[in-house]
Design a protein around this motif. Structure first.
Motif, PDB file in Angstrom:
ATOM      1  N   HIS A 125     -25.209  16.722  23.427  1.00  0.00           N
ATOM      2  CA  HIS A 125     -24.155  16.126  23.761  1.00  0.00           C
ATOM      3  C   HIS A 125     -23.091  16.613  22.875  1.00  0.00           C
ATOM      4  CE1 HIS A 125     -26.754  13.213  25.586  1.00  0.00           C
ATOM      5  NE2 HIS A 125     -27.529  12.941  24.592  1.00  0.00           N
ATOM      6  N   CYS A 128     -24.918   5.195  22.543  1.00  0.00           N
ATOM      7  CA  CYS A 128     -26.126   5.703  23.261  1.00  0.00           C
ATOM      8  C   CYS A 128     -26.335   6.968  22.619  1.00  0.00           C
ATOM      9  CB  CYS A 128     -25.837   6.100  24.836  1.00  0.00           C
ATOM     10  SG  CYS A 128     -25.350   4.576  25.796  1.00  0.00           S
ATOM     11  N   VAL A 129     -25.695   7.831  22.005  1.00  0.00           N
ATOM     12  CA  VAL A 129     -25.940   8.939  21.435  1.00  0.00           C
ATOM     13  C   VAL A 129     -26.607   8.824  19.887  1.00  0.00           C
ATOM     14  CG1 VAL A 129     -24.968  11.315  20.325  1.00  0.00           C
ATOM     15  CG2 VAL A 129     -24.203  10.274  22.292  1.00  0.00           C
ATOM     16  N   VAL A 164     -22.249   9.094  29.868  1.00  0.00           N
ATOM     17  CA  VAL A 164     -22.875  10.304  28.965  1.00  0.00           C
ATOM     18  C   VAL A 164     -22.997  11.348  29.810  1.00  0.00           C
ATOM     19  CG1 VAL A 164     -24.683  10.975  27.260  1.00  0.00           C
ATOM     20  CG2 VAL A 164     -23.499   8.376  27.170  1.00  0.00           C
ATOM     21  N   ILE A 171     -15.813  15.608  27.660  1.00  0.00           N
ATOM     22  CA  ILE A 171     -15.193  14.283  27.536  1.00  0.00           C
ATOM     23  C   ILE A 171     -13.947  13.974  28.105  1.00  0.00           C
ATOM     24  CG2 ILE A 171     -13.899  14.319  25.231  1.00  0.00           C
ATOM     25  CD1 ILE A 171     -16.052  11.469  26.315  1.00  0.00           C
ATOM     26  N   MET A 213     -20.582   4.840  24.796  1.00  0.00           N
ATOM     27  CA  MET A 213     -21.333   6.102  24.807  1.00  0.00           C
ATOM     28  C   MET A 213     -21.827   6.733  23.588  1.00  0.00           C
ATOM     29  SD  MET A 213     -18.498   7.646  27.691  1.00  0.00           S
ATOM     30  CE  MET A 213     -18.881   9.421  27.583  1.00  0.00           C
ATOM     31  N   ASP A 228     -21.656  15.286  29.384  1.00  0.00           N
ATOM     32  CA  ASP A 228     -22.464  16.558  29.025  1.00  0.00           C
ATOM     33  C   ASP A 228     -22.110  17.524  30.169  1.00  0.00           C
ATOM     34  OD1 ASP A 228     -23.672  14.912  27.007  1.00  0.00           O
ATOM     35  OD2 ASP A 228     -25.432  14.357  28.305  1.00  0.00           O
ATOM     36  N   LEU A 276     -22.826   3.140  30.994  1.00  0.00           N
ATOM     37  CA  LEU A 276     -22.824   3.897  29.779  1.00  0.00           C
ATOM     38  C   LEU A 276     -23.586   5.313  29.890  1.00  0.00           C
ATOM     39  CD1 LEU A 276     -23.220   1.547  27.219  1.00  0.00           C
ATOM     40  CD2 LEU A 276     -20.979   2.512  27.788  1.00  0.00           C
ATOM     41  N   ARG A 277     -24.882   5.287  30.448  1.00  0.00           N
ATOM     42  CA  ARG A 277     -25.709   6.529  30.721  1.00  0.00           C
ATOM     43  C   ARG A 277     -24.996   7.504  31.714  1.00  0.00           C
ATOM     44  NH1 ARG A 277     -29.959   6.286  27.771  1.00  0.00           N
ATOM     45  NH2 ARG A 277     -30.879   4.218  27.008  1.00  0.00           N
ATOM     46  N   ALA A 280     -19.595  14.703  21.780  1.00  0.00           N
ATOM     47  CA  ALA A 280     -19.774  13.437  20.848  1.00  0.00           C
ATOM     48  C   ALA A 280     -19.572  13.854  19.434  1.00  0.00           C
ATOM     49  CB  ALA A 280     -21.270  12.915  21.026  1.00  0.00           C
TER      50      ALA A 280
END
Length: 221
Positions: A98, A66-67, A22, A30, A63, A26, A18-19, A101
Motif C-alpha cells: 500500500h 485498514c492498513v 484501499v 490515492i 483506509m 493500491d 473501505l476495502r 499509505a
C-alpha cells in the motif's frame, strides 16, 4: 470491476467500502481515488457511500485503519527486541503493498480502533520491557522514522532487480572519468555490483543497529 447489479444496497457496509477504496488506491494511487470511482467499483451510486463514510476524510481515516490492521502486532511472551523487529518488518511489507499509505500513516486526527490498538500495543511492549515514558517516545520516533523513511525511498529507486541495479550503476559510472569519484566507485564496484546484492536487505541491517542502540540505552553499562 464489480458488476453494477451484483452488489445491493443492503449488502454494502463500511468494511466493504473501505476495502474497495484501499484496492483502488493500491491500483492507481490515492490521487486517483474519488467517490464516483468507488461507487462504480461497488456497483452503487456515489451518494450511497455516504451511508457508510461521512466524507472523504472519514474514508481516508478508515483506509489507514485498514492498513494498520494488517501490520503484525507483538504476541504475549515475545521479547521486546524480537517484537519490535517483527513489527517493523511487517510494517515495511504492508507498506510495500500500500505505497500510497506511507505518508498518511501518522497524519490522521481521528484514528480508528486498529490504529489506536497498534500504538497502544507497541507502547505497552516497550513499557513492560522497562523503558521509561521518555525512552518509549524516543524509541517509537526513531523506529517509525526509519520504517516510513525506508518505505518512502525504496519504491522510488531506479532499479528493482540485480540486473537493473547493474545497468543503472554502470550507466552512471560511464558519465564520469576514471578516478573522479573514487569512494563512490569503490562502493559501487565492491558492494553494489557484487552477486547477491539487494538494497532491500539494508533494511534489516539498519533496523538491528537501531534495536541494539535502544538496548544499550535501556541497559547502560
Amino acid at each position: 470491476m464489480t458488476d453494477s447489479g451484483s452488489v445491493s444496497r443492503g449488502r454494502l457496509n463500511r468494511d466493504r467500502v473501505l476495502r474497495a477504496a484501499v484496492a483502488l488506491a493500491d491500483a492507481g494511487g490515492i490521487e486517483s481515488l474519488t467517490m464516483r470511482k468507488l461507487g462504480v467499483e461497488l456497483g452503487v451510486e456515489a451518494m450511497s457511500l455516504y451511508n457508510h463514510v461521512a466524507n472523504k476524510v472519514d474514508l481516508l481515516d478508515g483506509m489507514i485503519d485498514c492498513v494498520f490492521a494488517e501490520i503484525e502486532l507483538p504476541t504475549d511472551g515475545t521479547g521486546w527486541k524480537s517484537a519490535m523487529r517483527r513489527r517493523a518488518i511487517s510494517a515495511r511489507e504492508v507498506l510495500s503493498r500500500h505505497q500510497w499509505a506511507t505518508g498518511l500513516m501518522e497524519s490522521r486526527t481521528t484514528p480508528g480502533p486498529a490504529t489506536l490498538r497498534h500504538h497502544d500495543t507497541v507502547i505497552g511492549v516497550l513499557r513492560a520491557a522497562g523503558f521509561s515514558i521518555g525512552m518509549v517516545a524516543h524509541a517509537y520516533a526513531v523506529l517509525d522514522s526509519y520504517i516510513y523513511g525506508f518505505a518512502l525511498q525504496e519504491p522510488n529507486l531506479p532499479f528493482d532487480t540485480a540486473r537493473d541495479t547493474a545497468t543503472v550503476a554502470q550507466a552512471i559510472m560511464a558519465r564520469f572519468a576514471s578516478g573522479e569519484y573514487p569512494h563512490l566507485t569503490e562502493l559501487t564496484v565492491e558492494h553494489v555490483l557484487q552477486p547477491g546484492y539487494d538494497y532491500g536487505k539494508e533494511f534489516e541491517y539498519g533496523l538491528d543497529l537501531i534495536l541494539d542502540g535502544l538496548e544499550r540505552a535501556l541497559h547502560p553499562s
